[in-house]
Design a protein around this motif. Structure first.
Motif, PDB file in Angstrom:
ATOM      1  N   GLY A 139      38.020  56.194  41.115  1.00 40.94           N
ATOM      2  CA  GLY A 139      36.677  56.247  41.677  1.00 40.94           C
ATOM      3  C   GLY A 139      35.781  55.063  41.392  1.00 40.94           C
ATOM      4  N   MET A 140      36.286  54.014  40.793  1.00 36.07           N
ATOM      5  CA  MET A 140      35.477  52.813  40.552  1.00 36.07           C
ATOM      6  C   MET A 140      36.205  51.596  41.120  1.00 36.07           C
ATOM      7  SD  MET A 140      33.845  51.149  37.038  1.00 36.07           S
ATOM      8  CE  MET A 140      32.462  52.311  36.979  1.00 36.07           C
ATOM      9  N   GLU A 141      35.439  50.646  41.638  1.00 30.59           N
ATOM     10  CA  GLU A 141      35.993  49.402  42.153  1.00 30.59           C
ATOM     11  C   GLU A 141      36.802  48.709  41.055  1.00 30.59           C
ATOM     12  OE1 GLU A 141      37.221  46.091  43.598  1.00 30.59           O
ATOM     13  OE2 GLU A 141      36.211  47.500  44.956  1.00 30.59           O
ATOM     14  N   PRO A 142      38.096  48.478  41.257  1.00 27.05           N
ATOM     15  CA  PRO A 142      38.919  47.919  40.170  1.00 27.05           C
ATOM     16  C   PRO A 142      38.495  46.529  39.716  1.00 27.05           C
ATOM     17  CG  PRO A 142      40.168  48.072  42.231  1.00 27.05           C
ATOM     18  CD  PRO A 142      38.908  48.849  42.431  1.00 27.05           C
ATOM     19  N   ASN A 143      37.914  45.727  40.608  1.00 24.78           N
ATOM     20  CA  ASN A 143      37.447  44.402  40.180  1.00 24.78           C
ATOM     21  C   ASN A 143      36.330  44.500  39.153  1.00 24.78           C
ATOM     22  OD1 ASN A 143      39.222  42.781  41.667  1.00 24.78           O
ATOM     23  ND2 ASN A 143      37.963  42.962  43.508  1.00 24.78           N
ATOM     24  N   TRP A 144      35.532  45.561  39.219  1.00 24.11           N
ATOM     25  CA  TRP A 144      34.502  45.778  38.204  1.00 24.11           C
ATOM     26  C   TRP A 144      35.156  46.022  36.841  1.00 24.11           C
ATOM     27  CZ3 TRP A 144      30.635  49.722  40.887  1.00 24.11           C
ATOM     28  CH2 TRP A 144      30.098  49.109  42.027  1.00 24.11           C
ATOM     29  N   VAL A 145      36.240  46.771  36.853  1.00 19.15           N
ATOM     30  CA  VAL A 145      36.939  47.092  35.605  1.00 19.15           C
ATOM     31  C   VAL A 145      37.612  45.839  35.054  1.00 19.15           C
ATOM     32  CG1 VAL A 145      38.636  48.603  34.517  1.00 19.15           C
ATOM     33  CG2 VAL A 145      37.261  49.450  36.439  1.00 19.15           C
ATOM     34  N   VAL A 146      38.197  45.037  35.924  1.00 20.91           N
ATOM     35  CA  VAL A 146      38.812  43.778  35.492  1.00 20.91           C
ATOM     36  C   VAL A 146      37.773  42.881  34.833  1.00 20.91           C
ATOM     37  CG1 VAL A 146      39.862  41.632  36.324  1.00 20.91           C
ATOM     38  CG2 VAL A 146      40.701  43.843  37.150  1.00 20.91           C
ATOM     39  N   ASN A 147      36.598  42.761  35.433  1.00 22.96           N
ATOM     40  CA  ASN A 147      35.532  41.939  34.850  1.00 22.96           C
ATOM     41  C   ASN A 147      35.088  42.490  33.499  1.00 22.96           C
ATOM     42  OD1 ASN A 147      35.513  40.176  37.023  1.00 22.96           O
ATOM     43  ND2 ASN A 147      33.921  41.296  38.112  1.00 22.96           N
ATOM     44  N   HIS A 148      35.001  43.832  33.415  1.00 23.32           N
ATOM     45  CA  HIS A 148      34.641  44.452  32.139  1.00 23.32           C
ATOM     46  C   HIS A 148      35.681  44.110  31.080  1.00 23.32           C
ATOM     47  CE1 HIS A 148      34.073  47.682  29.126  1.00 23.32           C
ATOM     48  NE2 HIS A 148      32.817  47.715  29.557  1.00 23.32           N
ATOM     49  N   ALA A 149      36.956  44.145  31.455  1.00 20.01           N
ATOM     50  CA  ALA A 149      38.028  43.839  30.510  1.00 20.01           C
ATOM     51  C   ALA A 149      37.892  42.411  29.978  1.00 20.01           C
ATOM     52  CB  ALA A 149      39.389  44.044  31.165  1.00 20.01           C
ATOM     53  N   TYR A 150      37.651  41.454  30.859  1.00 18.90           N
ATOM     54  CA  TYR A 150      37.499  40.073  30.402  1.00 18.90           C
ATOM     55  C   TYR A 150      36.299  39.920  29.467  1.00 18.90           C
ATOM     56  CZ  TYR A 150      41.136  37.788  33.175  1.00 18.90           C
ATOM     57  OH  TYR A 150      42.345  37.363  33.670  1.00 18.90           O
ATOM     58  N   ASN A 151      35.192  40.592  29.791  1.00 15.56           N
ATOM     59  CA  ASN A 151      34.016  40.523  28.923  1.00 15.56           C
ATOM     60  C   ASN A 151      34.287  41.144  27.563  1.00 15.56           C
ATOM     61  OD1 ASN A 151      32.218  39.201  30.693  1.00 15.56           O
ATOM     62  ND2 ASN A 151      31.749  41.101  31.755  1.00 15.56           N
ATOM     63  N   LEU A 152      34.997  42.281  27.558  1.00 15.48           N
ATOM     64  CA  LEU A 152      35.287  42.951  26.298  1.00 15.48           C
ATOM     65  C   LEU A 152      36.295  42.147  25.468  1.00 15.48           C
ATOM     66  CD1 LEU A 152      34.719  45.305  24.460  1.00 15.48           C
ATOM     67  CD2 LEU A 152      36.370  46.684  25.752  1.00 15.48           C
ATOM     68  N   LEU A 153      37.278  41.533  26.127  1.00 18.47           N
ATOM     69  CA  LEU A 153      38.202  40.664  25.402  1.00 18.47           C
ATOM     70  C   LEU A 153      37.455  39.516  24.718  1.00 18.47           C
ATOM     71  CD1 LEU A 153      41.173  40.297  27.933  1.00 18.47           C
ATOM     72  CD2 LEU A 153      41.210  41.561  25.779  1.00 18.47           C
ATOM     73  N   SER A 154      36.508  38.926  25.410  1.00 20.78           N
ATOM     74  CA  SER A 154      35.735  37.829  24.830  1.00 20.78           C
ATOM     75  C   SER A 154      34.926  38.300  23.632  1.00 20.78           C
ATOM     76  CB  SER A 154      34.802  37.216  25.880  1.00 20.78           C
ATOM     77  OG  SER A 154      35.547  36.618  26.916  1.00 20.78           O
ATOM     78  N   TYR A 155      34.349  39.499  23.730  1.00 22.41           N
ATOM     79  CA  TYR A 155      33.593  40.062  22.603  1.00 22.41           C
ATOM     80  C   TYR A 155      34.507  40.284  21.401  1.00 22.41           C
ATOM     81  CZ  TYR A 155      31.040  43.493  19.816  1.00 22.41           C
ATOM     82  OH  TYR A 155      30.436  44.182  18.772  1.00 22.41           O
ATOM     83  N   ILE A 156      35.694  40.846  21.635  1.00 23.72           N
ATOM     84  CA  ILE A 156      36.662  41.084  20.563  1.00 23.72           C
ATOM     85  C   ILE A 156      37.078  39.764  19.926  1.00 23.72           C
ATOM     86  CG2 ILE A 156      39.055  41.788  20.162  1.00 23.72           C
ATOM     87  CD1 ILE A 156      38.544  44.095  22.163  1.00 23.72           C
TER      88      ILE A 156
END
Length: 295
Positions: free
Chosen positions: A219-236
């Motif tokens: 139910g969510m646009e997968p590109n939004w999730v991909v962008n979230h993943a990259y942002n979270l990886l950078s934070y980690i």
């Protein structure tokens, strides 16, 4: 068993964190080992002080003198090894892996069909390095390699299944601190057969003993999730992974991270090969599957 994008996965493949980092430089034609003085000059340009301890027909090796690896017996510099140009068995890169080569999708099949040779570059004795130092060293090494081998068409990163054209690497403008995630960590996308479920996960952070991510959702646009993943990886990466079990991270509203939405995190076994522990992100009403968050 989960079936994704018409591929049946194999969870017998286990990931081993912190192992030797392997880069395969793909060539159309067999090339010679560059001369020792040329290799040394280019390595020093990108890595600072290096020492060539072997240069033979089938192997070259350098110590990266500006870096240290701590052992009980003391500290030593890591080693950077380069093989001779050998045959490249493209058929060993299966359709599952090829399907996730997002960064060279248009060129993927051409590269893998035209490139019949490879030079394999690795680091050695580097697993105990502080992770930002290892990441910087590996990316400097990468940039040296594509300069050293002008014949190189593309680089395949064995740990993550990611591939880039050499031209992309030579001309990149990625900030120094973001290079490892950009080049060496793959954000993968799968649809789950027979459902509306999707899965985004990452592969490659374990080289640095940092966690990869997993999102099982609908139910969510997968590109939004991909962008979230990259942002979270950078934070980690920037914060040496401060995330503990049951802590939350900002979720997504209309494609952007928003602190009014909190998604809970939990370490669990990956749903998609290779078998490994990942940081699973529970996306509230968008989450799919079941999660046992009790300790």
């Amino acid at each position: 068993m989960i079936l994704m994008n018409n591929f049946e996965q194999d969870l017998s493949k286990k990931e081993q964190p912190g192992l030797v980092f392997v880069m395969q430089l793909l060539m159309k034609n067999k090339c010679e080992m560059p001369k020792q003085e040329n290799m040394t000059e280019i390595m020093q340009k990108h890595l600072g002080k290096v020492r060539c301890f072997v240069h033979e027909e089938n192997m070259a090796g350098f110590t990266a003198e500006n870096y240290r690896v701590e052992f009980e017996q003391g500290s030593i510099p890591p080693q950077l090894m380069i093989t001779e140009c050998i045959k490249f068995p493209a058929d060993r890169i299966d359709d599952f892996t090829r399907s996730q080569m997002w960064d060279c999708q248009e060129d993927r099949d051409r590269i893998l069909s035209e490139c019949g040779y490879q030079v394999i570059a690795t680091d050695m004795l580097a697993g105990n390095m502080e992770y930002p130092n290892r990441a910087d060293m590996l990316m400097d090494y990468l940039e040296a390699l594509v300069e050293m081998y002008p014949e190189c068409e593309a680089v395949y990163f064995q740990t993550s299944g990611k591939m880039f054209t050499a031209e992309n690497i030579r001309n990149h403008r990625i900030p120094r601190e973001s290079r490892f995630i950009y080049f060496a960590v793959n954000v993968r996308f799968f649809t789950i057969e027979g459902t509306e479920d999707m899965l985004v996960d990452t592969l490659g952070m374990s080289t640095l003993f940092l966690p990869d991510l997993q999102y099982h959702f609908h139910g969510m646009e997968p590109n939004w999730v991909v962008n979230h993943a990259y942002n979270l990886l950078s934070y980690i990466y920037d914060n040496n992974n401060p995330i503990e079990n049951h802590e939350t991270v900002d979720g997504v509203i209309d494609g952007s991270m928003n602190q009014t939405v909190q998604w809970q995190c939990h370490y669990e076994d990956a749903l998609i090969q290779p078998a490994r522990s990942v940081l699973d992100i529970c996306m509230n009403q968008y989450a799919s599957g079941t999660r046992n968050y009790e300790e």
